[in-house]
Design an enzyme around this catalytic site. Structure first.
Site, PDB file in Angstrom:
ATOM      1  N   THR A  80      -7.443  -0.861   1.143  1.00 31.08           N
ATOM      2  CA  THR A  80      -6.335  -1.680   1.624  1.00 31.08           C
ATOM      3  C   THR A  80      -5.208  -0.755   2.071  1.00 31.08           C
ATOM      4  O   THR A  80      -4.772   0.111   1.322  1.00 31.08           O
ATOM      5  CB  THR A  80      -5.815  -2.616   0.522  1.00 31.08           C
ATOM      6  OG1 THR A  80      -6.887  -3.451   0.087  1.00 31.08           O
ATOM      7  CG2 THR A  80      -4.690  -3.489   1.040  1.00 31.08           C
ATOM      8  N   LYS A  81      -4.763  -0.942   3.296  1.00 29.17           N
ATOM      9  CA  LYS A  81      -3.704  -0.116   3.879  1.00 29.17           C
ATOM     10  C   LYS A  81      -2.354  -0.760   3.595  1.00 29.17           C
ATOM     11  O   LYS A  81      -2.102  -1.897   3.996  1.00 29.17           O
ATOM     12  CB  LYS A  81      -3.944   0.025   5.383  1.00 29.17           C
ATOM     13  CG  LYS A  81      -2.997   0.953   6.086  1.00 29.17           C
ATOM     14  CD  LYS A  81      -3.431   1.088   7.536  1.00 29.17           C
ATOM     15  CE  LYS A  81      -2.493   1.958   8.320  1.00 29.17           C
ATOM     16  NZ  LYS A  81      -2.910   2.054   9.728  1.00 29.17           N
TER      17      LYS A  81
END
Length: 171
Positions: A140-141
């Protein structure tokens, strides 16, 4: 050119792969330009040798020498799947609303990073928990700060301690 501008402001050398798009503001010009990933890797290898004072060697390939991992960023499924065949590509980052399930059906061994799409820190946490459940190769960015200038570091620490795989965007 946002990434090029951010890199330049951070004092990094930047390489634009392809022709680019949109406006080319004077302060967002790349340090170098390459036609494709292979040409960019060759440029990076040459710059690495210059920085280290080493002569170029035909026996050293970019993937063996570079301490840089190249992640492809895009939202075109065909383009991502084509780049997946390239051994110079270490992983991918894309927008989850566009092609998540489709890409993950094909890319199962390299990491794929999907960005949250909110400024609200509580909603970032909710989205991160959903995104990370999509697969073992999913990251997850999350940005260091949101567009309001609020720090996301406490959330990043919390998620990392819980084992959520993260791609933290600093610039």
């Amino acid at each position: 050119f946002g990434d090029i501008l951010a890199g330049a402001r951070a004092g990094c050398r930047t390489i634009l792969i392809g022709a680019g798009w949109g406006e080319d503001p004077k302060d967002a010009r790349p340090s170098h330009q390459a036609a494709d990933i292979a040409a960019a890797a060759t440029t990076m290898l040459a710059l690495s040798h210059l920085h280290q004072g080493n002569p170029m060697s035909d026996r050293v390939t970019p993937s063996e020498h570079l301490k840089v991992k190249i992640w492809a960023d895009g939202a075109d499924k065909a383009g991502i799947l084509e780049l997946d065949k390239n051994p110079l590509i270490s992983g991918f980052t894309t927008n989850p609303t566009l092609i998540a399930k489709d890409v993950l059906a094909h890319i199962t061994t390299k990491p794929v990073s999907f960005e949250v799409f909110t400024d609200d820190v509580a909603d970032m946490e909710r989205q991160a928990r959903i995104i990370t459940a999509w697969g073992k190769n999913v990251f997850t960015k999350i940005p260091i700060t949101n567009t309001k200038g609020e720090s996301c570091v406490p959330l990043i620490r919390k998620l990392a301690q819980e084992g959520v795989r993260l791609n933290v965007t600093a610039i």
